[in-house]
Design a protein around this motif. Structure first.
Motif, PDB file in Angstrom:
ATOM      1  N   HIS A 282      30.539  16.210  -5.771  1.00  0.00           N
ATOM      2  CA  HIS A 282      29.155  16.678  -5.642  1.00  0.00           C
ATOM      3  C   HIS A 282      28.543  16.957  -7.012  1.00  0.00           C
ATOM      4  O   HIS A 282      29.208  16.814  -8.052  1.00  0.00           O
TER       5      HIS A 282
ATOM      6  N   LEU B 140      29.437  21.253   2.024  1.00  0.00           N
ATOM      7  CA  LEU B 140      28.681  19.999   2.081  1.00  0.00           C
ATOM      8  C   LEU B 140      29.120  19.135   3.252  1.00  0.00           C
ATOM      9  O   LEU B 140      28.292  18.491   3.904  1.00  0.00           O
TER      10      LEU B 140
ATOM     11  N   GLN C 129      27.469  20.492   6.144  1.00  0.00           N
ATOM     12  CA  GLN C 129      26.035  20.200   6.097  1.00  0.00           C
ATOM     13  C   GLN C 129      25.753  18.767   6.521  1.00  0.00           C
ATOM     14  O   GLN C 129      24.759  18.501   7.216  1.00  0.00           O
TER      15      GLN C 129
ATOM     16  N   SER D  73      23.188  18.049   9.493  1.00  0.00           N
ATOM     17  CA  SER D  73      21.853  17.818   8.931  1.00  0.00           C
ATOM     18  C   SER D  73      21.397  16.389   9.144  1.00  0.00           C
ATOM     19  O   SER D  73      22.167  15.444   9.027  1.00  0.00           O
TER      20      SER D  73
ATOM     21  N   GLN E 203      18.636  15.658   7.354  1.00  0.00           N
ATOM     22  CA  GLN E 203      17.767  15.578   6.182  1.00  0.00           C
ATOM     23  C   GLN E 203      18.561  15.097   4.969  1.00  0.00           C
ATOM     24  O   GLN E 203      19.323  15.849   4.371  1.00  0.00           O
ATOM     25  N   ASN E 204      18.402  13.835   4.612  1.00  0.00           N
ATOM     26  CA  ASN E 204      19.097  13.299   3.446  1.00  0.00           C
ATOM     27  C   ASN E 204      18.481  13.778   2.138  1.00  0.00           C
ATOM     28  O   ASN E 204      19.121  13.712   1.088  1.00  0.00           O
ATOM     29  N   SER E 205      17.233  14.268   2.192  1.00  0.00           N
ATOM     30  CA  SER E 205      16.567  14.694   0.964  1.00  0.00           C
ATOM     31  C   SER E 205      17.298  15.861   0.317  1.00  0.00           C
ATOM     32  O   SER E 205      17.482  15.900  -0.901  1.00  0.00           O
ATOM     33  N   GLU E 206      17.740  16.816   1.134  1.00  0.00           N
ATOM     34  CA  GLU E 206      18.467  17.963   0.590  1.00  0.00           C
ATOM     35  C   GLU E 206      19.842  17.551   0.092  1.00  0.00           C
ATOM     36  O   GLU E 206      20.298  17.999  -0.958  1.00  0.00           O
ATOM     37  N   LEU E 207      20.502  16.672   0.823  1.00  0.00           N
ATOM     38  CA  LEU E 207      21.817  16.202   0.405  1.00  0.00           C
ATOM     39  C   LEU E 207      21.739  15.423  -0.898  1.00  0.00           C
ATOM     40  O   LEU E 207      22.662  15.479  -1.719  1.00  0.00           O
ATOM     41  N   SER E 208      20.637  14.718  -1.115  1.00  0.00           N
ATOM     42  CA  SER E 208      20.490  13.918  -2.332  1.00  0.00           C
ATOM     43  C   SER E 208      20.414  14.785  -3.577  1.00  0.00           C
ATOM     44  O   SER E 208      20.624  14.300  -4.689  1.00  0.00           O
ATOM     45  N   GLU E 209      20.104  16.068  -3.393  1.00  0.00           N
ATOM     46  CA  GLU E 209      20.085  16.991  -4.519  1.00  0.00           C
ATOM     47  C   GLU E 209      21.453  17.602  -4.778  1.00  0.00           C
ATOM     48  O   GLU E 209      21.654  18.270  -5.791  1.00  0.00           O
ATOM     49  N   GLN E 210      22.396  17.347  -3.875  1.00  0.00           N
ATOM     50  CA  GLN E 210      23.702  17.996  -3.967  1.00  0.00           C
ATOM     51  C   GLN E 210      24.859  17.007  -4.116  1.00  0.00           C
ATOM     52  O   GLN E 210      25.934  17.386  -4.564  1.00  0.00           O
TER      53      GLN E 210
END
Length: 229
Positions: A18, A197, A200, A204, A206-213
């Motif tokens: 990550h 993660l 999550q 989840s 929402q891939n947008s939040e995962l893309s930040e992590q």
């Protein structure tokens, strides 16, 4: 006298790798002027229990994360080379850090500064590692702070003794010595967990939040293989 070559080693289960891993790696790459940084996914992570993603898939995820790390270092103008090493995958049996440290010392010779990178939570758990007392015979340790984690010097006498013997406040000591020093850096504060993660990803949409992590290339493989669902 030629300058010691400096190699950083970041080991882990990497299930998945990550952004926290990459931030720790890039932070120490710059701070320690590393020539090379090796990402070392564990083959058989003996302390992690069951349910671990297969070693070859975790290697693939780590290689993808290495691409993003190399690009980040290039963008930051940090000349550290990035490599992904399958040394623990190719060694049978549980993946012990001491065995990896010995093998890398043999590979790179006595004149290379080998610096094992870790978060303070991993450092606090060091006394649970196999033959942990011998680790500083082969490598230096660079320890990064994490939010909600403090050095266990008041609760763990083994950690206190280890720091008393090996801690240095001079970061240059890790460059000048091939092994034997511990440097604790308190300027990095990243609090991401692979366990959190995975949960999550399961819950989840929402891939947008995962893309930040999670590094972008790693996230692509996770989606393609349908991991952690």
């Amino acid at each position: 006298m030629s300058q010691l070559k400096k190699i950083g080693i970041l080991g882990g289960t990497f299930d998945p790798p990550h952004i926290g891993h990459l931030k720790l790696a890039s932070h120490f790459a710059k701070l320690l002027n590393l020539d090379v940084l090796l990402l070392v996914p564990s083959g058989e992570p003996w302390q992690k229990g069951s349910g671990i993603t297969s070693a070859e898939v975790r290697l693939q995820l780590t290689e993808a994360a290495g691409i993003d790390l190399a690009r980040a270092l290039l963008y930051l103008n940090i000349p550290t080379q990035v490599g992904v090493d399958r040394i623990e995958l190719d060694r049978a049996g549980p993946s012990y850090a001491i065995d990896t440290a010995k093998a890398l010392r043999e590979r790179f010779g006595p004149g290379t500064s080998l610096i094992w990178l870790m978060g303070v939570d991993s450092f606090n758990a060091l006394p649970t590692w196999h033959s942990w007392q011998g680790l500083t015979d082969y490598v230096n340790l660079a320890v990064a702070s994490r939010p909600n984690h403090e050095l266990a010097i008041e609760t763990n006498s083994a950690i206190l003794d280890l720091l008393a013997k090996h801690q240095t406040k001079d970061i240059k000591a890790l460059e000048k010595s091939a092994s034997g020093h511990i440097y604790v850096d308190e300027t990095l504060a990243v609090d991401l967990s692979s366990t959190a993660l995975r949960h999550q990803i399961q819950t989840s949409n929402q891939n947008s939040e995962l893309s930040e992590q999670i590094p972008s290339h790693t996230l692509e493989i996770i989606a393609k293989l349908g991991l952690y669902q």
